[in-house]
Design an enzyme around this catalytic site. Structure first.
Site, PDB file in Angstrom:
ATOM      1  CG  ASP A 223      35.075  51.814  29.935  1.00  0.00           C
ATOM      2  OD1 ASP A 223      33.731  51.786  28.780  1.00  0.00           O
ATOM      3  OD2 ASP A 223      35.170  50.853  30.553  1.00  0.00           O
TER       4      ASP A 223
ATOM      5  CE  LYS B 232      27.553  47.130  27.577  1.00  0.00           C
ATOM      6  NZ  LYS B 232      28.730  47.493  29.349  1.00  0.00           N
TER       7      LYS B 232
ATOM      8  CE1 TYR C 111      32.873  43.967  34.097  1.00  0.00           C
ATOM      9  CE2 TYR C 111      31.457  44.845  32.885  1.00  0.00           C
ATOM     10  CZ  TYR C 111      32.346  44.049  33.048  1.00  0.00           C
ATOM     11  OH  TYR C 111      32.599  42.227  32.602  1.00  0.00           O
TER      12      TYR C 111
HETATM   13  C1  LIG Z   1      29.876  47.044  29.186  1.00  0.00           C
HETATM   14  C2  LIG Z   1      31.073  46.943  29.858  1.00  0.00           C
HETATM   15  C3  LIG Z   1      31.932  46.988  29.390  1.00  0.00           C
HETATM   16  C4  LIG Z   1      32.236  45.759  28.715  1.00  0.00           C
HETATM   17  O1  LIG Z   1      31.781  45.771  27.859  1.00  0.00           O
HETATM   18  P1  LIG Z   1      31.796  43.922  27.183  1.00  0.00           P
HETATM   19  O2  LIG Z   1      31.126  44.360  25.396  1.00  0.00           O
HETATM   20  O3  LIG Z   1      30.638  43.492  28.080  1.00  0.00           O
HETATM   21  O4  LIG Z   1      33.182  43.560  26.940  1.00  0.00           O
HETATM   22  C5  LIG Z   1      33.141  47.507  29.491  1.00  0.00           C
HETATM   23  N1  LIG Z   1      32.888  49.161  30.329  1.00  0.00           N
HETATM   24  C6  LIG Z   1      31.931  49.572  30.175  1.00  0.00           C
HETATM   25  C7  LIG Z   1      31.910  51.171  31.468  1.00  0.00           C
HETATM   26  C8  LIG Z   1      30.465  48.048  30.263  1.00  0.00           C
HETATM   27  O5  LIG Z   1      29.606  49.253  30.594  1.00  0.00           O
END
Ligand SMILES: *Cc1c(COP(=O)(O)O)cnc(C)c1O
Length: 457
Positions: free
Chosen positions: A265, A293, A170
């Protein structure tokens, strides 16, 4: 009760408390239920992010009033050990005094300037010094913004359009990344959400994880058209699908050979599994990396970065446009900076690994003795309870579809026992520095009791 109807004075509060105690005791969860009812009237589905609505586990969400350390309290006054940690950001736990103080001091000097300020430079220096190969970083306000901007940058820097992503990863909800695998392996994607045009999805190829052959086949056909391959090097949004180093190594080799950029990511794994994220863990340096995060210490921050040669394609240096009114916001930057400094100062990453090891040592015998198929998958302070036997799954397709039903029962038993886990079997759990042995022990006791109550399945 409306917020505005709260008692204004202490004596009024005492009066209303007396009146309440005379009335029949409200059902457990009654206050949460009332708030959720109000939420549904004014917010779609009652939530500002879908998984919070508990649809995957059934029932209604608890409504949170406060958090402190490893604990959260709901509006009914019940306390839970929190293993969601706001889905990853809270690596120090809730309301860490040092972060609260940093936020307070920053806010007193103004919450936003829309102009360059010291703390965003300090955070950028910290982040680039910790993460492998990162020379420059640009801050945004969410992980979604980070991946969306990094994809645009990759396309702008390479002059190519195609993006490759993996099923089971994701990357936030930008249009080009809300794409699911089409029929068959290595096909062009199809929209994974209403509102995403087919034409956007057709610019994204979706591959299975853990499959070098599919990857090589795609690169043979399309290698010269691929702008970037985006991957969660530690996929943690569809269970925890730990990848083989050889698979990530193949990604690195193929992208380099064909002039495509490798984009890690690390929105979850960055500054979580260690100061250098998965890149350091695997010894693989990507061309671009995205963060979120943990980097914001519980405030809205995202970031993307890489070598100066690539990053300088961004405006105002280069032709790739990207901007943000609240980007580099001083309050959020201060929370992120304090979080990273504290982790460094207090050997936080080592402590988190040690806590993860203790959890594993206590939990594994309990899971092995259970009559329900269940196993622990862990990487540092990220963990996942997979309700299936055999090898830990490494791709989305390897997840047992029955696991979700087992998790539903398990989740509610844990909640009743005062343990707050993610309300979906596909979501991972997080440890923070605030999770002490007593919290881990209570968690393990709760797991043992829940599994016993569930019986064989
Ligand atoms: C949480 C997440 C996102 C999106 O981040 P948001 O702050 O929720 O927009 C993108 N990539 C990964 C791997 C994530 O865990």
């Amino acid at each position: 009760m409306k917020e505005g109807a709260a008692p204004a004075t202490e004596s009024a509060a005492a009066e209303s408390a007396a009146a309440e105690s005379a009335a029949p005791a409200p059902a457990p969860g009654a206050t949460s239920a009332a708030w959720f009812q109000r939420a549904k009237e004014c917010i779609p589905g009652g939530v500002n992010s879908p998984v919070r609505a508990f649809r995957a586990v059934g029932g209604e969400p608890i409504v949170i009033r406060s958090g402190s350390g490893a604990l959260i309290e709901d509006v009914d006054g019940r306390s839970y050990i929190d293993f969601v940690c706001s889905w990853g950001p809270l690596i120090l736990g809730h309301a860490h005094p040092a972060v609260v103080e940093a936020v307070r001091r920053a806010a007193e000097r103004g919450t936003t300037y829309g102009a360059l300020c010291e703390v965003e430079i300090e955070l950028a220096e910290t982040v680039t010094s910790l993460y492998p190969g990162l020379e420059k970083v640009r801050f945004v306000s969410s992980g979604t913004e980070a991946t969306m901007s990094a994809i645009r940058l990759a396309r702008g820097a390479t002059g190519r359009d195609l993006i490759v992503k993996f099923s089971g990863c994701y990357h936030g909800h930008a249009d080009h990344l809300l794409v699911a695998a089409g029929s068959g392996l290595a096909t062009f994607g199809r929209p994974d959400s209403a509102g995403v045009p087919e034409s956007f999805a057709s610019q994204t190829c979706v591959l299975p994880l853990d499959d070098e052959e599919a990857l090589e086949a795609l690169f043979r056909r399309q290698g010269d058209n691929i702008a970037a391959v985006i991957v969660e090097p530690i996929p943690a949004n569809n269970g925890l699908l730990l990848q083989r180093a050889a698979f990530l190594g193949a990604l690195r080799d193929l992208t380099r050979q064909r002039g495509a950029l490798l984009l890690f990511d690390e929105v979850i794994s960055g500054f979580r599994v260690g100061p250098g994220g998965a890149a350091e863990l695997f010894g693989i340096t990507p061309d671009l990396a995205t963060f979120g995060k943990v980097i914001g210490g519980g405030l809205p921050v995202g970031g993307f970065g890489g070598g100066a040669d690539i990053m300088d394609h961004l405006a105002p240096e280069g032709p790739v446009y990207q901007a943000g009114t609240l980007s580099g916001n001083p309050v959020a930057m201060a929370a992120g900076l304090e979080t990273l400094r504290l982790l460094e100062r207090e050997r936080g990453w080592q402590k988190l690994e040690a806590a993860g090891e203790r959890l594993e040592t206590m939990l594994v015998p309990i899971l092995e003795a259970a009559t329900t198929p269940i196993q622990l998958v862990r990487c540092a302070s990220i963990f996942w309870l997979a309700f299936q036997g055999g090898e830990p799954p490494r791709s989305a397709a390897a997840i047992d579809p029955h696991a979700a039903e087992r998790y539903r029962r398990f989740f509610h038993l844990m909640l009743k026992n005062g343990v707050y886990l993610a309300p979906s079997s596909y979501e991972v759990g997080f440890l923070s520095l605030a999770h002490e042995d007593q919290h881990l022990e209570r968690f393990c006791d709760g797991v043992a009791a829940a599994l016993a109550a569930m019986g064989p399945s």
